[in-house]
Structures are given as C-alpha cells and as structure tokens.
Design a protein around this motif. Structure first.
Motif, PDB file in Angstrom:
ATOM      1  N   GLY A 168       0.787  -1.228   0.000  1.00 37.72           N
ATOM      2  CA  GLY A 168       0.000   0.000   0.000  1.00 37.72           C
ATOM      3  C   GLY A 168       0.818   1.277   0.000  1.00 37.72           C
ATOM      4  N   CYS A 169       0.094   2.404   0.000  1.00 40.46           N
ATOM      5  CA  CYS A 169       0.732   3.719   0.058  1.00 40.46           C
ATOM      6  C   CYS A 169      -0.269   4.727   0.591  1.00 40.46           C
ATOM      7  N   ASP A 170       0.212   5.624   1.468  1.00 39.79           N
ATOM      8  CA  ASP A 170      -0.649   6.664   2.035  1.00 39.79           C
ATOM      9  C   ASP A 170      -0.230   8.061   1.613  1.00 39.79           C
ATOM     10  N   LYS A 171       0.606   8.197   0.586  1.00 42.46           N
ATOM     11  CA  LYS A 171       1.094   9.524   0.247  1.00 42.46           C
ATOM     12  C   LYS A 171       0.095  10.293  -0.620  1.00 42.46           C
ATOM     13  N   PHE A 172      -0.671   9.633  -1.404  1.00 41.81           N
ATOM     14  CA  PHE A 172      -1.708  10.272  -2.234  1.00 41.81           C
ATOM     15  C   PHE A 172      -1.190  11.409  -3.103  1.00 41.81           C
ATOM     16  N   CYS A 173      -0.086  11.210  -3.801  1.00 35.21           N
ATOM     17  CA  CYS A 173       0.339  12.184  -4.808  1.00 35.21           C
ATOM     18  C   CYS A 173      -0.842  12.346  -5.775  1.00 35.21           C
ATOM     19  N   THR A 174      -1.112  13.580  -6.212  1.00 35.35           N
ATOM     20  CA  THR A 174      -2.395  13.825  -6.890  1.00 35.35           C
ATOM     21  C   THR A 174      -2.524  13.114  -8.233  1.00 35.35           C
ATOM     22  N   TYR A 175      -1.385  12.724  -8.847  1.00 32.27           N
ATOM     23  CA  TYR A 175      -1.446  12.062 -10.158  1.00 32.27           C
ATOM     24  C   TYR A 175      -1.586  10.549 -10.039  1.00 32.27           C
ATOM     25  N   CYS A 176      -1.449   9.986  -8.826  1.00 24.47           N
ATOM     26  CA  CYS A 176      -1.103   8.565  -8.735  1.00 24.47           C
ATOM     27  C   CYS A 176      -2.247   7.663  -8.278  1.00 24.47           C
ATOM     28  N   ILE A 177      -2.405   6.555  -8.962  1.00 29.00           N
ATOM     29  CA  ILE A 177      -3.488   5.609  -8.692  1.00 29.00           C
ATOM     30  C   ILE A 177      -3.104   4.581  -7.622  1.00 29.00           C
ATOM     31  N   VAL A 178      -1.805   4.468  -7.331  1.00 34.03           N
ATOM     32  CA  VAL A 178      -1.344   3.367  -6.466  1.00 34.03           C
ATOM     33  C   VAL A 178      -2.064   3.296  -5.110  1.00 34.03           C
ATOM     34  N   PRO A 179      -2.240   4.428  -4.378  1.00 37.82           N
ATOM     35  CA  PRO A 179      -2.928   4.307  -3.075  1.00 37.82           C
ATOM     36  C   PRO A 179      -4.361   3.762  -3.221  1.00 37.82           C
ATOM     37  N   MET A 180      -5.004   4.016  -4.369  1.00 32.53           N
ATOM     38  CA  MET A 180      -6.361   3.525  -4.577  1.00 32.53           C
ATOM     39  C   MET A 180      -6.381   2.026  -4.864  1.00 32.53           C
ATOM     40  N   GLY A 212       8.815  -1.832  -1.477  1.00 32.46           N
ATOM     41  CA  GLY A 212       7.721  -1.059  -0.905  1.00 32.46           C
ATOM     42  C   GLY A 212       7.502   0.141  -1.805  1.00 32.46           C
ATOM     43  N   GLN A 213       6.267   0.638  -1.911  1.00 35.78           N
ATOM     44  CA  GLN A 213       6.025   1.831  -2.752  1.00 35.78           C
ATOM     45  C   GLN A 213       6.816   3.007  -2.199  1.00 35.78           C
ATOM     46  N   THR A 214       6.891   3.120  -0.880  1.00 36.29           N
ATOM     47  CA  THR A 214       7.771   4.101  -0.235  1.00 36.29           C
ATOM     48  C   THR A 214       8.530   3.294   0.818  1.00 36.29           C
ATOM     49  N   VAL A 215       9.530   2.567   0.349  1.00 34.34           N
ATOM     50  CA  VAL A 215      10.164   1.511   1.145  1.00 34.34           C
ATOM     51  C   VAL A 215      10.831   2.067   2.399  1.00 34.34           C
ATOM     52  N   ASN A 250      12.357   4.751  -2.757  1.00 40.86           N
ATOM     53  CA  ASN A 250      12.433   5.659  -1.622  1.00 40.86           C
ATOM     54  C   ASN A 250      11.627   6.933  -1.834  1.00 40.86           C
ATOM     55  N   PHE A 251      11.052   7.424  -0.744  1.00 36.73           N
ATOM     56  CA  PHE A 251      10.364   8.716  -0.771  1.00 36.73           C
ATOM     57  C   PHE A 251      11.320   9.756  -0.175  1.00 36.73           C
ATOM     58  N   PRO A 252      11.543  10.897  -0.877  1.00 37.03           N
ATOM     59  CA  PRO A 252      12.585  11.841  -0.445  1.00 37.03           C
ATOM     60  C   PRO A 252      12.493  12.245   1.031  1.00 37.03           C
ATOM     61  N   LYS A 289       1.364  17.433  -4.955  1.00 38.27           N
ATOM     62  CA  LYS A 289       1.304  17.124  -3.515  1.00 38.27           C
ATOM     63  C   LYS A 289       2.406  16.146  -3.121  1.00 38.27           C
ATOM     64  N   ARG A 290       3.638  16.483  -3.540  1.00 32.78           N
ATOM     65  CA  ARG A 290       4.760  15.602  -3.210  1.00 32.78           C
ATOM     66  C   ARG A 290       5.301  15.872  -1.808  1.00 32.78           C
ATOM     67  N   LEU A 291       4.821  16.915  -1.139  1.00 32.87           N
ATOM     68  CA  LEU A 291       5.169  17.159   0.275  1.00 32.87           C
ATOM     69  C   LEU A 291       6.623  17.603   0.491  1.00 32.87           C
TER      70      LEU A 291
HETATM   71 FE1  SF4 Z   1       2.563   6.693  -3.328  1.00 36.30          FE
HETATM   72 FE2  SF4 Z   1       4.607   6.816  -4.981  1.00 36.30          FE
HETATM   73 FE3  SF4 Z   1       2.148   7.007  -5.919  1.00 36.30          FE
HETATM   74 FE4  SF4 Z   1       3.128   9.004  -4.527  1.00 36.30          FE
HETATM   75  S1  SF4 Z   1       3.902   8.265  -6.508  1.00 36.30           S
HETATM   76  S2  SF4 Z   1       1.102   8.104  -4.245  1.00 36.30           S
HETATM   77  S3  SF4 Z   1       4.410   7.950  -3.035  1.00 36.30           S
HETATM   78  S4  SF4 Z   1       3.036   5.248  -4.931  1.00 36.30           S
END
Ligand code: SF4
Ligand code: SAH
Ligand code: F3S
Length: 489
Positions: A168-180, A212-215, A250-252, A289-291
C-alpha cells in the motif's frame, strides 16, 4: 486434465513478485508454465493502472483472446492486479469472456477461483474495499499481503529475490493511482521478513531487494519496539549466504540519516538509491502534492553525497503534468543537470480517473509537447549516464552474474535451431557472453563460463556506453605458496 498456465505481467517489481507467487501457488496445484497463450488452458494477466498505456495494452491483449475463447470455451482467462482492483466489473463488461477478476489484495484466492470458474463456469470477482468504503482498519484488512513461503525453483533467478516489506501507500500524490489500487500503507512484521529472507538464503539466494512503494517509510511497531528500515537492514545483514541487499522505492522526505548510515556502514547494503524527484519546479511539486520543495530535495541529495559519496542515485520524472510551463520544465532539466543521476525513468503525465488531479487541474499540456519534453529530458539524462560510466573504464568491479546476455540467449537459440538440425544435439560452448550487476546497479557484459552464473566475479571494465559496461574476467594470480597451501588443505 492438463494444466498449462500462461501469465503476462506488466507494471512494477511489486507485480513481478505477485506473479511469481501466483505461479508458485499454481505449480503446487500441478500447473506447468507455457510461453504462449495459444498453448495454455489458463491465461492470466497481472495488470498495472499507473498510466493509460499500461491498461490499453491489457485490454487489447484481452481483445485478441475473444476468438480463442469461442473455439475453446474451457480456457480460463483471468485479470489480476491493479487494473482488476480499479476497473472491477467493468472488465467483464468490456471483455465478457473473462472468468476471473482478482485485485492485488486477494491473490491468495486465485487457485480456488480458477477451479470454480472451471467447474461451474460463472464469473468470479474478488477485490478489496475502496479507500472510502469503510474505516481505515476495515480497508487495510481487506488488502491481504500475499507472501506465502517460497521455493527456489519458482523464482526467475535462483540467486536473486524480491522480498516485500510493506504494502500500500498513504502519500496520495495527486497524479497517482497506487494508493487507490494497493490500499493503505502497512508494514510487515520484521520477524516474517527475516524468516522469509533466511529461507531464501538457504535455497541459494545471494541478493535480496526489499520492496515497498515508499520503502523507506517502513515502520513496524510491536509493544514498545519500533523497527525502521535501518533496523531491518541490520537484521538482514546477519544472514549467512546473503551477500547483497537493496531496497526500492524511496520517498525523499523519509531518507533519514539513520538509513544513510546503514547504507554506509552495513557492507551488504549496496550503494544504490532510487529516490524519485518527479519535478524540479516547486509550483508543480505543490500541485503533485509531493510534500517537499526542490530545495528540500537538494538538501536530501547533499546529505546522500556527504554520507555515502560512492552511492549511485536514480530518479523518476513526470513531464507535462497539469499546468507545467516551459519554465517549470526547464527547472526539471536544471535539477537533472545539477544532480547527475545515474539514470532517470521519465514518463509523460497520464491522467488517471480516481486520482485527485482530474478534479483539481485540467490536463492541459498537449501530447506533442509532453513527448518533446520527454525526449529532451531523456537526452540530457542519457548524456549524463554515459559520462558517469566513463571513469569506470580500467577499474575492477564486483559483478553478481545473473545469466547469459540477451545476445548470447538469442545466439544459443539460433545455434540450437541450426545445430539441432545438423547433428541432433547442441554442442556445449565454453565461452558465453554473460551479464550481471555492479554494487551500484550498473549492468556489465563480459565473456565468461556458465559456471560463473550466481557467483560474484571480479571484472575489469574496458568500455562503457550509457547503459552498459563491457569488461573481462580478472584472473587472480595464484602464487606457488598459495598453491602449496591449498594442496595441503
Ligand atoms: Fe505513493 Fe509513490 Fe504514488 Fe506518490 S507516486 S502516491 S508515493 S506510490
Ligand atoms: N512508489 C513509487 C513509484 C510509483 S509509480 C514512488 O513513489 O516513487 C512509478 C512512477 O510512475 C512514479 O515514480 C511516477 O514517476 C510515475 N507515475 C505515477 N503516476 C503517473 C501518471 N499518472 N502519469 C505518468 N507517470 C506516472
Ligand atoms: Fe502499476 Fe500497480 Fe505497480 S498500478 S506501478 S503495478 S503498484
């Protein structure tokens, strides 16, 4: 009845691992793998939704199976993975001859679902909850981490393995489907990860890549004990037989000093870090929303260079995100020029229904501009990749040998066809072009012996292109004393 399985996988390493595990489970049920859909009675697609193109590919592959199914109604066709979770019943609507649709959180059900599809022919659907369909706990529980214990002969390479440390992933970057499609972020217990890695080591595996998506956000709490990625690496370092550890992606913001110290101090942790920046413009990073800001990303890079100067760093970039101007794009080019990544994966923005971006901003960069920016950035990056490889010429590197190079594979194949016809058997050749990787994840091609596959071999580099190093095996000089010693021993 015969059980012949064909599986096609697209997407990231997570999907490669999932496919490997599904194949392992089905082999236990007596299935054998075949290399073409025409030879199979069970056809599976493990899918990706990260860009439109990845989905289009699967829908057209499904389209090609329409007639196959009409001629042979016993064929079972399944759609697994991220697109299964995203599109659900829509897949049955677009391809009514599909028998099963299984999300990434339900893969343990695949064998029994194939059985029931075969028995009563009904369409089977197993997906997890959506991100708004319950409490966080309920949603998390509906995504089961699929990590049954594995067996060596099931892996594509017996010497290398992926080990999932979180889902999973909880970052919810606005372009990204992975958390869904992959659900809430959940870290696996360290004991499980260590046990799985030990088993892999016992089976002869030498290199483990943690997934991991953000290992680097990995965090597991049990009672008052918290385990972070740096702690986990220290535990894995102690496993005999494992020589190399890597981790992606990795997430920065989570690239903490304790992790960089682990990369510096633990000899088995390879000096290779994939830390996607996505853009060099603060305006775009904010929209994504890369934080983090580009200044924070630069500071992180400065810490990496200070603590692990020999590390190679790679990145991902999206070009043509909503509202990206020529000036924003130039800032991305500047970041690439300045940070000199070993390599970058560059993608044209692809709007994904179900993500936040479509409701917030129009997808307003025309496709031809996205394409031009993609090509321009790639040209800048490739020139850097080639430059960074030049200083390696003349140096000796440790290479974990993975197998025959692509050229050698093609040749062996052709030789087989030719020699097989003439003599009925293929003559064994001693020198074979092999391929493997350096600690910093550079691909090396050299002439070797098949016995070297799975070993770490010292190679002297004599030439380099942007993506490949060319080298020769270093033959160790064995003096008379050493020789006598070994005779006595
Ligand atoms: Fe998560 Fe990576 Fe997608 Fe951002 S780009 S929502 S960190 S999987
Ligand atoms: N979890 C990883 C990667 C996730 S997907 C991370 O956070 O870095 C892999 C890459 O695909 C991303 O890094 C991003 O560059 C790209 N990507 C994700 N969504 C995209 C989209 N909608 N369009 C184009 N590229 C996308
Ligand atoms: Fe694609 Fe799913 Fe991986 S959307 S990138 S296969 S997590």
């Amino acid at each position: 009845m015969s059980k012949r399985l064909y599986i096609e996988t697209v997407g990231c390493q997570m999907n490669m691992l999932d496919s490997e595990l599904v194949v392992a489970a089905l082999r236990k049920e007596g299935y054998e793998l075949v290399d073409a859909p025409g030879k199979a009675d069970t056809i599976l697609f493990n899918t990706c939704s990260v860009r439109q193109h990845a989905e289009d590919k699967i829908y057209s592959a499904l389209g090609r199976l329409k007639h196959a199914k009409r001629h042979n109604p016993d064929k079972v066709i399944g759609v697994l993975g991220c697109m299964a979770q995203k599109d659900q019943e829509l897949i049955f609507k677009r391809a009514p001859y599909v028998d099963l649709v299984v999300g990434p959180g339900q893969l343990h059900q695949v064998p029994e679902m194939i059985e029931s599809a075969r028995r009563n022919g009904g369409q089977q659907l197993a997906v997890s909850l959506g991100r708004k369909d319950g409490s966080r706990l309920e949603i998390a529980e509906s995504f089961e981490s699929y990590d049954p214990l594995r067996e060596a002969e099931m892996r594509p390479s017996p010497y290398q393995a992926y080990v999932r440390i979180m889902i999973g992933c909880d970052k919810f970057c606005t372009y990204c489907i992975v958390p869904m499609v992959r659900g809430p972020e959940q870290s696996r217990p360290p004991e499980q990860i260590v046990r799985e890695s030990r088993k892999l080591a016992d089976e002869g595996c030498r290199e483990i890549t943690l997934l991991g998506q953000t290992v680097n956000s990995y965090k597991h709490r049990a009672g008052d004990r918290t385990t972070r990625l740096s702690d986990l690496l220290a535990m894995l370092q102690d496993i005999d037989g494992i020589d190399r550890l890597r981790f992606v992606t990795n997430f920065p913001n989570d690239m903490t000093d304790d992790l960089l110290f682990a990369v510096r101090d633990l000899p088995k942790v390879m000096p290779y870090l994939h830390v996607p920046a996505q853009s060099g413009s603060n305006r775009i990073l904010d929209r994504m929303k890369r934080l983090y800001t580009v200044e924070q990303y630069r500071d992180m890079m400065a810490r990496i260079r200070a603590i692990v100067p020999e590390a190679s760093v790679t990145s991902d970039f999206i070009v043509g995100f909503c509202g990206e101007t020529e000036e924003d794009f130039e800032q991305t080019v500047d970041l690439v020029r300045e940070q000199r990544f070993k390599n970058s994966y560059i993608f044209k923005y692809s709007e994904r229904p179900g993500t936040k971006a479509p409701a917030l901003f129009p997808d307003d960069v025309p496709d031809d501009i996205k394409r031009r920016r993609n090509n321009d950035l790639l040209a800048v990056q490739n020139a850097i990749s080639e430059e960074l490889n030049q200083p390696l010429i003349g140096r000796v590197v440790d290479v974990l040998v993975e197998g025959p190079s692509k050229r050698a594979e093609r040749q062996t194949h052709d030789d087989h066809a030719y020699v097989g016809h003439e003599h009925g058997a293929h003559e064994h050749r001693h020198a074979l072009q092999l391929t493997g990787r350096t600690p910093c994840d550079r691909i090396v091609v050299f002439d070797g012996n098949p016995r070297q596959i799975g070993r770490i071999v010292r190679i002297r580099i004599y030439d380099a292109s942007a993506f490949t190093l060319f080298g020769a095996v270093v033959t160790e000089h064995v003096g008379p004393e050493v020789f006598q010693l070994s005779l006595k021993g």
